[in-house]
Design a protein around this motif. Structure first.
Motif, short mmCIF file in Angstrom:
data_model
loop_
_atom_site.label_atom_id
_atom_site.label_comp_id
_atom_site.label_asym_id
_atom_site.label_seq_id
_atom_site.Cartn_x
_atom_site.Cartn_y
_atom_site.Cartn_z
N GLY A 74 -10.61 25.36 -17.61
CA GLY A 74 -9.68 24.34 -18.11
C GLY A 74 -10.21 23.62 -19.33
N ALA A 75 -11.50 23.27 -19.30
CA ALA A 75 -12.09 22.54 -20.43
C ALA A 75 -12.08 23.37 -21.70
CB ALA A 75 -13.52 22.12 -20.07
N ILE A 76 -12.44 24.64 -21.57
CA ILE A 76 -12.46 25.52 -22.75
C ILE A 76 -11.05 25.77 -23.27
CG2 ILE A 76 -13.02 27.84 -23.56
CD1 ILE A 76 -15.35 27.83 -21.57
N ALA A 77 -10.12 26.04 -22.36
CA ALA A 77 -8.73 26.30 -22.77
C ALA A 77 -8.10 25.08 -23.43
CB ALA A 77 -7.90 26.73 -21.56
N GLY A 78 -8.45 23.88 -22.95
CA GLY A 78 -7.87 22.68 -23.53
C GLY A 78 -8.42 22.33 -24.89
N ALA A 79 -9.69 22.66 -25.15
CA ALA A 79 -10.34 22.22 -26.39
C ALA A 79 -10.46 23.31 -27.44
CB ALA A 79 -11.74 21.68 -26.08
N SER A 80 -10.30 24.58 -27.06
CA SER A 80 -10.58 25.67 -28.00
C SER A 80 -9.69 25.64 -29.23
CB SER A 80 -10.43 27.01 -27.28
OG SER A 80 -9.11 27.16 -26.77
N ASP A 81 -8.41 25.28 -29.07
CA ASP A 81 -7.50 25.25 -30.22
C ASP A 81 -7.93 24.21 -31.25
OD1 ASP A 81 -6.02 27.25 -29.15
OD2 ASP A 81 -4.37 26.00 -28.46
N PHE A 82 -8.53 23.13 -30.81
CA PHE A 82 -8.99 22.11 -31.75
C PHE A 82 -10.24 22.57 -32.50
CE2 PHE A 82 -6.58 19.86 -28.53
CZ PHE A 82 -5.79 19.02 -29.28
N GLY A 83 -11.06 23.37 -31.82
CA GLY A 83 -12.28 23.84 -32.46
C GLY A 83 -12.03 24.90 -33.52
N ASN A 84 -11.09 25.81 -33.28
CA ASN A 84 -10.83 26.88 -34.25
C ASN A 84 -9.67 26.58 -35.20
OD1 ASN A 84 -8.50 27.36 -32.68
ND2 ASN A 84 -9.53 28.92 -31.45
N GLY A 85 -9.05 25.43 -35.05
CA GLY A 85 -8.00 25.01 -35.98
C GLY A 85 -6.61 25.55 -35.68
N THR A 86 -6.44 26.38 -34.66
CA THR A 86 -5.12 26.93 -34.37
C THR A 86 -4.17 25.89 -33.80
OG1 THR A 86 -5.92 27.64 -32.18
CG2 THR A 86 -6.00 29.26 -33.97
#
Length: 274
Positions: free
Chosen positions: A96-108
């Motif tokens: 959940g943590a990775i799925a929630g934050a990943s879009d902010f990290g890669n800009g998508t």
């Protein structure tokens, strides 16, 4: 000079096409990202393996008393079935943590907000897709584990656990705990916008805060508060539900924690820039 056909032709107004994704489209997008991200797929597989792989061997190596009836073996059945969830719940938190934050990290996340400018549906889609997939995976795995464990422990009818309130509540509790942890972790990921930060935060709620509250004397902090912390509620739901009132209190506490974290995530998405 205009012809008669051109004069009589009806006026047409250009209507620009809308590019806003529907909620269903957002959910499909999140599901695609979930099954194509290698790290998330590995964590999902590990979750299923831990849930079943740690529980089933324990049931097979447990030697029940031959004089015990099928009903008397229910506590052993519940304990062996839920062993794997003690580790799987941390994997659910990481997913959940990775799925929630990943879009902010890669800009998508900019593309998602461009397709859904209201932003709140983006979070709702993440909760529905990732939380739903995690809960479905745990639900299927725990059901298979329960059937195998029951057959390993006793030749009694498969319907016996379904006639026992503690058994049913214990199995349902695993799904409630999975959904609550997943929703909370996704919300923390969107709130903190960092996978590492969200993982540390959800683990802090599960472990550190629970231990810290338990060390506070009852004269300073009532035990009712510490027993309804985030980690304590999850722990209660991953144990045998012998006390219905305590089980319901844990469900209410986890729903409150998850709702509060989701609310903070919604406010953050609405007020902060990308």
């Amino acid at each position: 000079m205009s012809t008669a056909a051109e004069v009589d032709a009806p006026m047409r107004r250009h209507v620009p096409p809308t590019h806003e994704l529907t909620f269903g489209g957002l959910v499909r997008s999140e599901l695609i990202k979930l099954v194509t991200a290698r790290s998330l797929v590995v964590l999902l597989v590990l979750t299923a393996l831990c849930t079943a792989g740690l529980s089933i061997p324990v049931a097979f190596f447990t030697e029940p008393d031959a004089q015990q009836s099928a009903a008397e073996l229910l506590p052993t059945f519940i304990n062996t079935t839920l062993i794997g969830m003690q580790l799987s719940i941390f994997l659910i938190a990481a997913i959940g943590a990775i799925a929630g934050a990943s879009d902010f990290g890669n800009g998508t996340i900019r593309l998602a907000f461009g397709a859904a400018p209201r932003r709140t549906p983006v979070l709702a889609a993440k909760l529905a897709a990732v939380g739903g997939a995690s809960s479905a995976l745990v639900g299927v795995t725990i059901l298979v584990t329960a059937v195998v464990n029951w057959l390993a422990l006793t030749p009694g009818p498969l319907g016996t656990p379904l006639n026992d309130r503690a058994s049913v509540l214990s199995l349902v509790g695993t799904l409630v705990a999975t959904a609550g942890v997943s929703v909370s972790a996704i919300s923390l990921g969107c709130l903190l916008r960092s996978s590492a930060g969200a993982i540390f935060a959800i683990l802090g709620l599960l472990i550190v805060l629970t231990i810290a509250l338990m060390t506070v004397p009852a004269e300073v902090l009532p035990s009712a508060i510490s027993s309804h912390s985030f980690g304590a509620a999850v722990t209660t739901l991953l144990e045998s539900a012998n006390n219905t009132g305590r089980w319901l209190g844990a469900v209410a506490a986890l729903v409150a924690w998850s709702g509060a974290l989701t609310g903070f995530a919604v406010l953050s998405l609405r007020r902060r820039d990308v």
